[in-house]
Design a protein around this motif. Structure first.
Motif, PDB file in Angstrom:
ATOM      1  N   PHE A 233     -48.953  53.557  21.285  1.00  6.17           N
ATOM      2  CA  PHE A 233     -49.853  52.576  20.683  1.00  6.17           C
ATOM      3  C   PHE A 233     -50.983  52.222  21.649  1.00  6.17           C
ATOM      4  CE2 PHE A 233     -51.254  48.360  19.462  1.00  6.17           C
ATOM      5  CZ  PHE A 233     -51.328  48.460  18.079  1.00  6.17           C
ATOM      6  N   ILE A 234     -50.632  52.001  22.927  1.00  8.04           N
ATOM      7  CA  ILE A 234     -51.644  51.671  23.941  1.00  8.04           C
ATOM      8  C   ILE A 234     -52.620  52.832  24.121  1.00  8.04           C
ATOM      9  CG2 ILE A 234     -51.994  51.208  26.403  1.00  8.04           C
ATOM     10  CD1 ILE A 234     -49.319  49.689  26.352  1.00  8.04           C
ATOM     11  N   THR A 235     -52.079  54.059  24.195  1.00  9.73           N
ATOM     12  CA  THR A 235     -52.924  55.243  24.376  1.00  9.73           C
ATOM     13  C   THR A 235     -53.885  55.426  23.202  1.00  9.73           C
ATOM     14  OG1 THR A 235     -51.147  56.333  25.627  1.00  9.73           O
ATOM     15  CG2 THR A 235     -52.914  57.730  24.772  1.00  9.73           C
ATOM     16  N   ALA A 236     -53.365  55.300  21.985  1.00  9.69           N
ATOM     17  CA  ALA A 236     -54.222  55.443  20.801  1.00  9.69           C
ATOM     18  C   ALA A 236     -55.305  54.371  20.773  1.00  9.69           C
ATOM     19  CB  ALA A 236     -53.363  55.362  19.541  1.00  9.69           C
ATOM     20  N   SER A 237     -54.938  53.145  21.161  1.00  8.51           N
ATOM     21  CA  SER A 237     -55.916  52.049  21.179  1.00  8.51           C
ATOM     22  C   SER A 237     -57.040  52.335  22.153  1.00  8.51           C
ATOM     23  CB  SER A 237     -55.220  50.730  21.542  1.00  8.51           C
ATOM     24  OG  SER A 237     -54.238  50.382  20.587  1.00  8.51           O
ATOM     25  N   TYR A 238     -56.691  52.823  23.344  1.00  5.47           N
ATOM     26  CA  TYR A 238     -57.718  53.045  24.361  1.00  5.47           C
ATOM     27  C   TYR A 238     -58.548  54.301  24.078  1.00  5.47           C
ATOM     28  CZ  TYR A 238     -56.565  49.138  27.314  1.00  5.47           C
ATOM     29  OH  TYR A 238     -56.411  47.858  27.793  1.00  5.47           O
ATOM     30  N   ILE A 239     -57.980  55.266  23.407  1.00  5.29           N
ATOM     31  CA  ILE A 239     -58.789  56.428  22.998  1.00  5.29           C
ATOM     32  C   ILE A 239     -59.891  55.981  22.049  1.00  5.29           C
ATOM     33  CG2 ILE A 239     -58.752  58.552  21.636  1.00  5.29           C
ATOM     34  CD1 ILE A 239     -55.993  59.147  22.827  1.00  5.29           C
ATOM     35  N   ARG A 240     -59.515  55.121  21.092  1.00  7.56           N
ATOM     36  CA  ARG A 240     -60.514  54.609  20.151  1.00  7.56           C
ATOM     37  C   ARG A 240     -61.506  53.676  20.858  1.00  7.56           C
ATOM     38  NH1 ARG A 240     -56.648  53.092  14.936  1.00  7.56           N
ATOM     39  NH2 ARG A 240     -55.935  55.221  14.513  1.00  7.56           N
ATOM     40  N   ILE A 241     -61.001  52.876  21.802  1.00  4.69           N
ATOM     41  CA  ILE A 241     -61.884  51.967  22.545  1.00  4.69           C
ATOM     42  C   ILE A 241     -62.929  52.755  23.325  1.00  4.69           C
ATOM     43  CG2 ILE A 241     -61.967  50.363  24.496  1.00  4.69           C
ATOM     44  CD1 ILE A 241     -59.297  49.222  23.492  1.00  4.69           C
TER      45      ILE A 241
ATOM     46  N   THR B 230     -65.565  54.379  21.259  1.00  5.06           N
ATOM     47  CA  THR B 230     -66.538  53.389  20.777  1.00  5.06           C
ATOM     48  C   THR B 230     -67.464  52.944  21.898  1.00  5.06           C
ATOM     49  OG1 THR B 230     -64.952  52.578  19.140  1.00  5.06           O
ATOM     50  CG2 THR B 230     -66.805  51.143  19.668  1.00  5.06           C
ATOM     51  N   VAL B 231     -66.903  52.718  23.073  1.00  2.00           N
ATOM     52  CA  VAL B 231     -67.698  52.237  24.213  1.00  2.00           C
ATOM     53  C   VAL B 231     -68.743  53.272  24.619  1.00  2.00           C
ATOM     54  CG1 VAL B 231     -67.589  51.668  26.681  1.00  2.00           C
ATOM     55  CG2 VAL B 231     -65.937  50.668  25.082  1.00  2.00           C
ATOM     56  N   LEU B 232     -68.375  54.539  24.581  1.00  2.00           N
ATOM     57  CA  LEU B 232     -69.317  55.591  24.987  1.00  2.00           C
ATOM     58  C   LEU B 232     -70.522  55.678  24.050  1.00  2.00           C
ATOM     59  CD1 LEU B 232     -66.805  58.404  26.021  1.00  2.00           C
ATOM     60  CD2 LEU B 232     -68.249  57.017  27.536  1.00  2.00           C
ATOM     61  N   ARG B 233     -70.410  55.077  22.877  1.00  2.00           N
ATOM     62  CA  ARG B 233     -71.543  55.076  21.942  1.00  2.00           C
ATOM     63  C   ARG B 233     -72.431  53.840  22.104  1.00  2.00           C
ATOM     64  NH1 ARG B 233     -67.537  57.008  18.148  1.00  2.00           N
ATOM     65  NH2 ARG B 233     -67.408  54.920  17.231  1.00  2.00           N
TER      66      ARG B 233
END
Length: 330
Positions: free
Chosen positions: A228-236, A239-242
């Motif tokens: 769950f933590i890994t999936a959350s940070y992949i999405r974060i 998003t941040v890189l954009r």
């Protein structure tokens, strides 16, 4: 003994082991060092680390409680994490330091059971809270418009209570299961506090089923939370890189990366200690790894979430100014 028939030998040995088990009322914890001077030095260093971690966590609790601007979901979870950290570090370090100073290694069976329950409970709640904090960051960064609705106060309280309730069940099960075992080989625990792997090592009972249940439950919970933590940070991060502004990217990464470091440190060290075979436990190695999951995270969290956080530092300055003004008026 050599003149007894075979069946009587078995009965005699069983009674002897039963008497040893029932008569055992205390355990002996491992010393920090064989040298008295080093033992005192290590105990003082541990105690100073404990004081720093305790004061830091209590300051975060006080600041985030007094300043109403910090009454947000993010700081609600940081405050809860600080409370857990203050309790977590208080369960193991002060008793170990005091015992080292007075040169007393003895801990009662009830005291050992209480320590195992509290350590297991605090570790479970700590890790699940870190998982919820990853969820909070994901919603704040990836769904900012829906953040007040998704992370409303009622939901935050429900998630926290769920962590506490499931932690109580988890700790109660494994503590009760551990003390159903017999301890007749030795009462020396190769650790500076009571933990389940050390007790499994000195048990004369069959420990495979207990080890399997501990491994399975920890693996399921750990893998689920880590995924769950890994999936959350992949999405974060995607998003941040954009983000068009580099400064916004830097701020987002500066809040996420320390959280990832704490989670990784806590998870790797805790898993290595709890999921290895009891026969493979090494005293010095286990102590070092136990420090990494029981002392370092509670010590580092105040540094990560206060010294690197402008809002908490600003709130601390305001509170200090108010206290100074009140003193001057008095």
């Amino acid at each position: 003994m050599k003149y007894l028939p075979t069946d009587k030998k078995v009965i005699y040995w069983s009674l002897k082991m039963s008497n040893l088990t029932t008569s055992m009322t205390e355990f002996l914890l491992m010393e920090f060092s064989d040298t008295r001077e080093l033992q005192i030095l290590y105990s003082l260093l541990f105690f100073l680390t404990y004081l720093a971690g305790l004061i830091g966590n209590l300051l975060i609790v006080i600041i985030t409680t007094i300043d109403r601007r910090l009454h947000t979901p993010m700081y609600f979870f940081i405050r809860n994490l600080s409370i857990v950290d203050a309790c977590f570090i208080s369960v193991t370090v002060p008793p170990a330091s005091i015992n080292a100073l007075v040169n007393n290694r003895i801990i009662s069976i009830r005291g050992c059971a209480a320590q195992i329950f509290l350590v297991t409970f605090m570790a479970f709640v700590e890790f699940t809270l870190l998982t919820i904090m990853a969820r909070d960051r994901y919603v704040a960064i990836c769904q900012p418009l829906h953040y007040p609705v998704i992370m409303n106060p009622r939901v935050c309280i429900q998630m926290t209570l769920t962590c506490l309730f499931t932690g109580l069940l988890y700790a109660s099960f494994h503590t009760g299961y551990t003390f159903r075992l017999s301890f007749c080989q030795s009462n020396v625990i190769n650790q500076f506090f009571c933990d389940i792997p050390s007790l499994l090592k000195i048990s004369c009972s069959e420990t495979f089923s207990h080890t399997l249940s501990l491994f399975a439950s920890a693996l399921v919970i750990g893998v689920a939370c880590f995924a769950f933590i890994t999936a959350s940070y992949i999405r974060i991060f995607s998003t941040v890189l954009r983000f068009p502004v580099k400064e916004d990217q830097r701020k987002a990464f500066s809040t996420c990366i320390p959280h990832i470091i704490v989670v990784s440190l806590f998870l790797i060290s805790g898993y290595y200690v709890y999921l290895q075979s009891p026969s493979d436990s090494g005293s010095i190695k286990d102590i070092i790894l136990s420090i990494f999951y029981s002392i370092i995270p509670p010590f580092l969290n105040p540094i990560i979430y206060s010294l690197r956080n402008k809002q908490i530092k600003e709130a601390a300055r305001i509170i200090m100014r108010r206290k100074c003004l009140l003193r001057n008026k008095a």
